[in-house]
Scaffold this motif. Structure first.
Motif, mmCIF file in Angstrom:
data_model
loop_
_atom_site.group_PDB
_atom_site.id
_atom_site.type_symbol
_atom_site.label_atom_id
_atom_site.label_comp_id
_atom_site.label_asym_id
_atom_site.label_seq_id
_atom_site.Cartn_x
_atom_site.Cartn_y
_atom_site.Cartn_z
ATOM 1 N N LEU A 157 0.831 -1.207 0.000
ATOM 2 C CA LEU A 157 0.000 0.000 0.000
ATOM 3 C C LEU A 157 0.865 1.257 0.000
ATOM 4 O O LEU A 157 0.519 2.260 -0.633
ATOM 5 N N THR A 158 1.994 1.207 0.706
ATOM 6 C CA THR A 158 2.915 2.343 0.716
ATOM 7 C C THR A 158 3.443 2.625 -0.685
ATOM 8 O O THR A 158 3.481 3.775 -1.132
ATOM 9 N N VAL A 159 3.837 1.565 -1.393
ATOM 10 C CA VAL A 159 4.363 1.731 -2.752
ATOM 11 C C VAL A 159 3.258 2.198 -3.697
ATOM 12 O O VAL A 159 3.468 3.114 -4.509
ATOM 13 N N LEU A 160 2.086 1.587 -3.608
ATOM 14 C CA LEU A 160 0.981 1.966 -4.485
ATOM 15 C C LEU A 160 0.576 3.422 -4.289
ATOM 16 O O LEU A 160 0.332 4.150 -5.263
ATOM 17 N N SER A 161 0.490 3.858 -3.044
ATOM 18 C CA SER A 161 0.079 5.245 -2.777
ATOM 19 C C SER A 161 1.144 6.230 -3.272
ATOM 20 O O SER A 161 0.806 7.310 -3.781
ATOM 21 N N LEU A 162 2.422 5.852 -3.174
ATOM 22 C CA LEU A 162 3.477 6.729 -3.673
ATOM 23 C C LEU A 162 3.444 6.799 -5.200
ATOM 24 O O LEU A 162 3.589 7.891 -5.783
ATOM 25 N N LEU A 163 3.233 5.669 -5.862
ATOM 26 C CA LEU A 163 3.143 5.667 -7.323
ATOM 27 C C LEU A 163 1.972 6.532 -7.794
ATOM 28 O O LEU A 163 2.088 7.277 -8.775
ATOM 29 N N GLU A 167 2.093 9.937 -10.140
ATOM 30 C CA GLU A 167 1.347 10.006 -11.395
ATOM 31 C C GLU A 167 0.329 11.133 -11.385
ATOM 32 O O GLU A 167 0.061 11.751 -12.418
ATOM 33 N N GLN A 168 -0.263 11.399 -10.225
ATOM 34 C CA GLN A 168 -1.249 12.470 -10.078
ATOM 35 C C GLN A 168 -0.758 13.426 -8.991
ATOM 36 O O GLN A 168 -1.185 13.339 -7.832
ATOM 37 N N PRO A 169 0.187 14.301 -9.339
ATOM 38 C CA PRO A 169 0.885 15.114 -8.336
ATOM 39 C C PRO A 169 0.032 16.229 -7.744
ATOM 40 O O PRO A 169 0.146 17.403 -8.119
ATOM 41 N N GLN A 170 -0.830 15.836 -6.829
ATOM 42 C CA GLN A 170 -1.619 16.790 -6.065
ATOM 43 C C GLN A 170 -1.261 16.632 -4.590
ATOM 44 O O GLN A 170 -0.890 15.540 -4.138
ATOM 45 N N TRP A 171 -1.411 17.693 -3.833
ATOM 46 C CA TRP A 171 -0.990 17.625 -2.434
ATOM 47 C C TRP A 171 -1.797 16.597 -1.652
ATOM 48 O O TRP A 171 -1.283 15.973 -0.709
ATOM 49 N N GLN A 172 -3.071 16.410 -2.049
ATOM 50 C CA GLN A 172 -3.886 15.410 -1.344
ATOM 51 C C GLN A 172 -3.310 14.001 -1.516
ATOM 52 O O GLN A 172 -3.293 13.214 -0.553
ATOM 53 N N ASN A 173 -2.843 13.688 -2.727
ATOM 54 C CA ASN A 173 -2.290 12.363 -2.975
ATOM 55 C C ASN A 173 -0.973 12.158 -2.237
ATOM 56 O O ASN A 173 -0.700 11.071 -1.724
ATOM 57 N N PHE A 174 -0.152 13.205 -2.184
ATOM 58 C CA PHE A 174 1.109 13.089 -1.442
ATOM 59 C C PHE A 174 0.848 12.997 0.059
ATOM 60 O O PHE A 174 1.561 12.278 0.780
ATOM 61 N N SER A 175 -0.156 13.683 0.534
ATOM 62 C CA SER A 175 -0.512 13.577 1.948
ATOM 63 C C SER A 175 -0.987 12.165 2.278
ATOM 64 O O SER A 175 -0.628 11.599 3.315
ATOM 65 N N ALA A 177 -0.184 9.426 0.655
ATOM 66 C CA ALA A 177 0.985 8.545 0.584
ATOM 67 C C ALA A 177 1.822 8.656 1.856
ATOM 68 O O ALA A 177 2.317 7.649 2.385
ATOM 69 N N GLY A 178 1.990 9.877 2.360
ATOM 70 C CA GLY A 178 2.722 10.061 3.609
ATOM 71 C C GLY A 178 2.019 9.425 4.789
ATOM 72 O O GLY A 178 2.663 8.839 5.670
ATOM 73 N N ALA A 179 0.682 9.521 4.801
ATOM 74 C CA ALA A 179 -0.089 8.913 5.887
ATOM 75 C C ALA A 179 0.070 7.398 5.889
ATOM 76 O O ALA A 179 0.214 6.769 6.949
ATOM 77 N N VAL A 180 0.057 6.796 4.708
ATOM 78 C CA VAL A 180 0.219 5.340 4.620
ATOM 79 C C VAL A 180 1.609 4.928 5.102
ATOM 80 O O VAL A 180 1.756 3.939 5.831
ATOM 81 N N LEU A 181 2.637 5.692 4.708
ATOM 82 C CA LEU A 181 3.984 5.376 5.176
ATOM 83 C C LEU A 181 4.073 5.515 6.693
ATOM 84 O O LEU A 181 4.722 4.697 7.355
#
Length: 430
Positions: A157-163, A167-175, A177-181
């Protein structure tokens, strides 16, 4: 008419793929449930069945139900919370935990398929999922009250959320991904520095300002989720402790430990060294499971590394291999790697085959990357994740169980390479 026929065919193929994935998941679940049943037939349904690291996790989980909230700094909270949840439903039953873990373990099968689809076609993705469904060591995780069973799906899930964030560089997606990590690190803190690979994966064409903003969204989510646990550690232990003590992990990767484990005759295993060198009754009262004891052994490790840097470098190179193929001190009987004769007194023929299958998988993955070398940039996120964990455990301590949660990534590489070879053979035969 042709588009309609093509669309109908695509829908039919999609249904076949989904059905095949469901069948693979059920097959993997069946193997895991069978192992859970078999394990519970031979062990009592009490904490007396537990060994190694298992009693520590179980004790924290049971203490939670008694109203004691992580008064020991030796573990992070996610996995004890999981065990405590099982206990809250089924009572203090390690057997029930093992059955629940069978279902949890099966989740990595569809997750591996989803990860593989980012790199290869549906058929090759099914091959990757099949490798994980039948993976002997990942199946074996079901029977152990340890973090691997939960850590493996969290890593995917960490890898999938980062990918997805890349691919969709929005702050919500990076947030996200950080939460999953952050949650993954609260299960096992080995990935606490994994965020360092994120800037390396950001495309060059992104502006510096954009990179900083997105990385701060990633880092901010990690801090927000981790901070309550770090604050709990500060309140409880009156010291700054982000996750937990390392339990002398650096010392076990130091030259001092190397001499004890690999050069003395007769050779000792990890349990013997713990009983002798890390036993507070024998080492002057330094308990590696306490903050004081962990810091004491860390200082000893640093001093040992500074005294013998060449030995440390040589040991680190060996640990890079031990992580993936097994540590001869703890993963192979009699320090004999891939020695069937040494394994026979301890394992059944079926188990020996399973061990060889699991530990030869990294070799096939390495060969697969040779096949896929022209696509190395595409696989860079997976390579950096595996490289990060290899580096961390090379610097500290390595056992094969630390790499097993990464085997779904290896399965993706192997299946993609197999699909690529099949494609090349078809082209050459035409």
């Amino acid at each position: 008419m042709t588009p309609d026929i093509s669309s109908a065919q695509q829908q039919r193929n999609h249904r076949i793929i989904v059905l095949a994935l469901i069948c693979l998941t059920l097959l993997g679940l069946a193997f895991r449930l069978y192992l859970a049943w078999q394990t519970n037939q031979t062990l009592p349904d009490t904490p007396a069945r537990l060994k190694g690291d298992e009693p520590g996790y179980e004790g924290l989980a049971y203490a939670l139900l008694k109203g004691y909230f992580f008064e020991w700094p030796g573990r992070t909270p996610i996995y004890p919370f999981f065990v405590a949840g099982c206990y809250a439903i089924f009572g203090r039953s390690p057997a029930a935990v093992v059955y629940v873990q069978a279902f949890l373990g099966a989740t990595i099968i569809p997750l591996t398929f989803i990860l593989a689809r980012r790199f290869t076609g549906a058929q090759s993705s099914l091959v990757a999922a099949g490798l994980i469904a039948l993976h002997p060591s990942l199946i074996l995780h079901v029977s152990r009250v340890q973090t691997e069973i939960l850590y493996a799906p969290l890593i995917i899930l960490t890898v999938l959320s980062l990918l997805r964030a890349l691919e969709q560089p929005q702050w919500q997606n990076f947030s996200l991904a950080g939460a999953v990590l952050a949650i993954t690190n609260l299960c096992r803190p080995t990935g606490m520095l994994l965020l360092a690979i994120v800037p390396l994966l950001m495309p060059r064409q992104w502006s510096f300002k954009r990179k900083i903003a997105l990385f701060m969204a990633y880092l901010g989510a990690i801090i927000i989720i981790t901070a309550p646990w770090t604050y709990h550690n500060y309140r409880t232990h009156k010291t700054f402790l982000i996750y937990s003590v390392s339990t002398a992990l650096l010392w076990q990767g130091s030259p001092e430990f190397y001499h004890l484990a690999y050069e003395q005759v007769p050779k000792r295993n990890l349990v013997q060294i713990w009983d002798e060198e890390l036993n507070p009754a024998r080492n002057g009262g330094h308990n590696a499971f306490t903050i004081e004891g962990d810091r004491y052994f860390t200082k000893r490790a640093i001093a040992s590394i500074l005294r013998e840097p060449a030995v440390y470098v040589w040991y680190c190179l060996q640990k890079a291999v031990f992580l993936w193929l097994g540590n001869p001190m703890s993963d192979w009987p009699s320090h004999a790697m891939f020695n069937v004769e040494a394994m026979r007194p301890f394992f059944s023929p079926q188990r020996i085959v399973g061990i060889f299958w699991s530990r030869i998988l990294p070799v096939f993955a390495a060969l697969g990357m040779i096949v896929l070398r022209h696509r190395w940039r595409e696989f860079l996120p997976l390579l950096l994740v595996c490289g990060y964990f290899t580096l961390i455990h090379s610097l500290t301590y390595a056992e094969v169980r630390y790499s097993e949660p990464l085997h779904p990534i290896l399965a993706v590489v192997i299946a993609t390479a197999a699909g690529e070879l099949q494609r090349r053979l078809k082209l050459s035969s035409q």
